[in-house]
Design an enzyme around this catalytic site. Structure first.
Site, PDB file in Angstrom:
ATOM      1  N   HIS A 299      -6.812  -1.163   7.952  1.00  0.00           N
ATOM      2  CA  HIS A 299      -6.011  -0.491   8.878  1.00  0.00           C
ATOM      3  C   HIS A 299      -6.346   1.317   7.558  1.00  0.00           C
ATOM      4  CE1 HIS A 299      -4.393  -4.622   8.067  1.00  0.00           C
ATOM      5  NE2 HIS A 299      -3.816  -4.031   9.122  1.00  0.00           N
TER       6      HIS A 299
ATOM      7  N   HIS B 293       0.861  -1.174   0.214  1.00  0.00           N
ATOM      8  CA  HIS B 293      -0.152  -0.071  -0.064  1.00  0.00           C
ATOM      9  C   HIS B 293       0.827   1.311   0.141  1.00  0.00           C
ATOM     10  CE1 HIS B 293      -4.491   0.935   0.825  1.00  0.00           C
ATOM     11  NE2 HIS B 293      -4.541   1.863   0.116  1.00  0.00           N
TER      12      HIS B 293
ATOM     13  N   ASP C 189     -10.209  -0.945   3.748  1.00  0.00           N
ATOM     14  CA  ASP C 189      -8.986  -1.335   3.967  1.00  0.00           C
ATOM     15  C   ASP C 189      -9.369  -1.695   6.149  1.00  0.00           C
ATOM     16  OD1 ASP C 189      -6.000  -1.548   5.564  1.00  0.00           O
ATOM     17  OD2 ASP C 189      -5.468   0.052   3.712  1.00  0.00           O
TER      18      ASP C 189
ATOM     19  N   GLU D 154      -1.351  -4.887  -2.265  1.00  0.00           N
ATOM     20  CA  GLU D 154      -1.559  -5.836  -0.915  1.00  0.00           C
ATOM     21  C   GLU D 154      -2.211  -7.742  -1.376  1.00  0.00           C
ATOM     22  OE1 GLU D 154       0.836  -5.728   2.351  1.00  0.00           O
ATOM     23  OE2 GLU D 154       0.531  -3.205   2.078  1.00  0.00           O
TER      24      GLU D 154
ATOM     25  N   ASP E 292      -6.901  -2.023   0.113  1.00  0.00           N
ATOM     26  CA  ASP E 292      -6.641  -2.789   0.046  1.00  0.00           C
ATOM     27  C   ASP E 292      -7.075  -4.343   0.331  1.00  0.00           C
ATOM     28  OD1 ASP E 292      -5.251  -4.496   1.898  1.00  0.00           O
ATOM     29  OD2 ASP E 292      -3.944  -2.954   3.043  1.00  0.00           O
TER      30      ASP E 292
ATOM     31  N   ASP F  67      -3.840   3.277   7.855  1.00  0.00           N
ATOM     32  CA  ASP F  67      -2.220   3.631   7.167  1.00  0.00           C
ATOM     33  C   ASP F  67      -2.039   5.415   6.834  1.00  0.00           C
ATOM     34  OD1 ASP F  67      -1.351   1.140   6.489  1.00  0.00           O
ATOM     35  OD2 ASP F  67      -2.635   1.538   4.446  1.00  0.00           O
TER      36      ASP F  67
ATOM     37  N   HIS G  53       4.409   1.236   4.265  1.00  0.00           N
ATOM     38  CA  HIS G  53       3.162   0.489   3.629  1.00  0.00           C
ATOM     39  C   HIS G  53       1.632   1.714   5.147  1.00  0.00           C
ATOM     40  CE1 HIS G  53       1.914  -3.395   5.006  1.00  0.00           C
ATOM     41  NE2 HIS G  53       2.229  -2.736   6.296  1.00  0.00           N
TER      42      HIS G  53
ATOM     43  N   ASP H 176      -7.022  -6.265   2.196  1.00  0.00           N
ATOM     44  CA  ASP H 176      -7.160  -7.157   3.697  1.00  0.00           C
ATOM     45  C   ASP H 176      -8.141  -6.641   4.187  1.00  0.00           C
ATOM     46  OD1 ASP H 176      -6.139  -4.740   5.468  1.00  0.00           O
ATOM     47  OD2 ASP H 176      -4.591  -4.787   5.389  1.00  0.00           O
TER      48      ASP H 176
END
Ligand SMILES: NC(=[NH2+])NCCC[C@H](N)C(=O)O
Ligand SMILES: [Mn+2]
Ligand SMILES: [Mn+2]
Length: 323
Positions: free
Chosen positions: A144, A114, A142, A293, A248, A146, A159, A250
């Site tokens: 996350h 990312h 995401d 990712e 992302d 980030d 990332h 994830d």
């Protein structure tokens, strides 16, 4: 199928698409995420964009690894790992993306980790300012946020920091690695919306709160359902703003997308991920998409599923419909 009748406002034509494949993994420590663009393309993504979705694809037929640009000597800097590698690659990527976007093409970037969003979003943000005189919004899907600064990050992995650099929360002197980022390549914190968050570091939570950043966590998805969350997310952005979607993989639950470097349980279903992409497409304001990712070398048994999930997200964002 007819050419998609999308993006009446912000793209030159509805079906011109620039594709950038980025085989870069230096924003984190696990090898393999660099193989994702090839895996996505080999599973038929480009052909589907051309044949099923009627895009005119501008693609240089290579996965960029930027090997000759990346310096060997790359010591930590302000706690960041591989600062020169990431800054060199994202700077180069930024101008590649900018070139497509300034032609009025939709820009699809296949990562890579990312950290590459530093390159993609800076490129589109600058192009939208120049072409349309408008600030661009970013939807960041995401697990996350980030949004660590070099100082708040525990891992030092870049990332986990792209949003901080893109919004100016983190910045560097002109001669430092990320000193290349100009103000006209940045986005406003007010035009940033998160969806899917569930693993946010303590320092990041403080940043989100302090700046009143719009974020829909998995708690919000559970409470309201993804339909309402999308209404609220898109309502926040408004209808007169070009949108860059940074997805992302994830964000999806590991049940659907296990092959990723920082998997977190309790994520979006495959349908919820596709639905987000469909809704953003329907706005007609989407100008760019990152898919990042995917790491086919992790949880290898699930790699094909993860790649297929990625392809599905891209197709939905580019106008594929169920009926
Ligand atoms: N793009 C990602 N998968 N980021 C994960 C970031 C994890 C953690 N917050 C960090 O800063 O290291
Ligand atoms: Mn993530
Ligand atoms: Mn991410």
């Amino acid at each position: 199928m007819d050419a998609p009748t999308i993006q009446p406002n912000f793209l030159k034509a509805g079906n011109e698409l620039g594709l950038v494949a980025v085989g870069f993994s230096g924003g984190q420590c696990k090898p393999g995420v660099d193989a994702a663009p090839m895996a996505l393309i080999e599973s038929g993504l480009v052909d589907q964009l051309k044949d099923d979705l009627a895009y005119n694809v501008h693609y240089d037929n290579k996965v960029h690894a930027y090997g000759d640009l990346i310096p060997h000597d790359d010591p930590d800097h302000r706690n960041m790992k591989k600062p020169k590698a990431v800054s060199t690659v994202t700077k180069q990527l930024s101008s590649q993306v900018y070139e497509h976007a300034k032609e009025g093409r939709f820009v699809l970037t296949l990562g890579g980790d990312h950290s590459i969003a530093i390159g993609t979003i800076s490129g589109t943000a600058k192009a939208m300012r120049e072409r349309l005189g408008r600030e661009m919004a970013v939807i960041w899907v995401d697990a996350h946020a980030d949004i660590n600064t070099p100082e708040t990050s525990d891992s030092g992995n870049i990332h986990g920091m792209p949003v901080a650099f893109l919004t100016g929360l983190a910045s560097e002197k002109a001669d430092a690695p990320f000193g290349w980022i100009q103000d006209n390549q940045r986005i406003s914190l007010k035009k940033l919306v998160y969806i899917g968050l569930r693993d946010v570091d303590r320092g990041e939570k403080q940043i989100l709160r302090e700046h009143g950043i719009k974020a829909f966590s998995m708690h919000d998805v559970d409470r309201h359902g993804i339909g309402k969350v999308m209404d609220m997310a898109l309502g926040w952005i408004g209808s007169d703003t070009p949108i860059h979607l940074s997805f992302d993989i994830d964000a999806l639950d590991p049940m659907w997308a296990p092959s990723t470097g920082t998997a977190v349980r309790g994520g979006l279903t495959l349908r919820e991920g596709d639905f987000i992409a469909e809704c953003v497409h329907e706005t007609g304001s989407l100008v760019a998409l990152d898919l990042v990712e995917v790491n086919p070398s992790l949880e290898e048994k699930g790699a094909a599923d993860t790649v297929r999930a990625g392809v599905s997200i891209v197709r939905c964002a580019l106008g594929d419909t169920l009926l």
